[in-house]
Design a protein around this motif. Sequence first.
Motif: not given
Length: 157
Positions: A11-13, A16-17, A21-23
């Motif tokens: 869930r952490g990976f 973060v991904y 991607a959103a940023l």
Amino acid sequence: MSYTDEEKIIRGFRDVYNKMAALNKQEMEAALAGYTSTEVHLIEAIHDLTHPNVTQLADTLFLTRSAVTKLTQKLLKKQAITRYQSPANKKEILFALTDEGQSVYEIHRDLHQVFRKRDQPIFATMDAQQKADLLHFLAVYSEHLDNQTANRPTTDS
């Protein structure tokens, strides 16, 4: 709900991904208007591979050969790539970047450098052993996923 450590890692990976991607999305879309993310990554793969053909591109991007064929058709229309016959095998079609494709590649590369610089402070908090441990885990997990993928039947013949 209580999660196992393994579930928390996965869930952490994913989180973060998704945040990365959103940023990055807004800046990428503005700089690379007219190109989808998948098209840009196909351009990157054509740049990076020595003799890129449909099969190599599909394997590199984890796409089907038919998906790569459709994408290359779009990029040919946008004049971002060109195709040519392999000198060693006249039946094999290879791809190369045009000046337009090279420009897209360079914009994408430069944006990733900006993103790396933005994220450098977090990596600066890690010591060499922490980085080595994380890289080792990623390599082992990636190999595990490669093995799982290799054992799955393909849907694109």
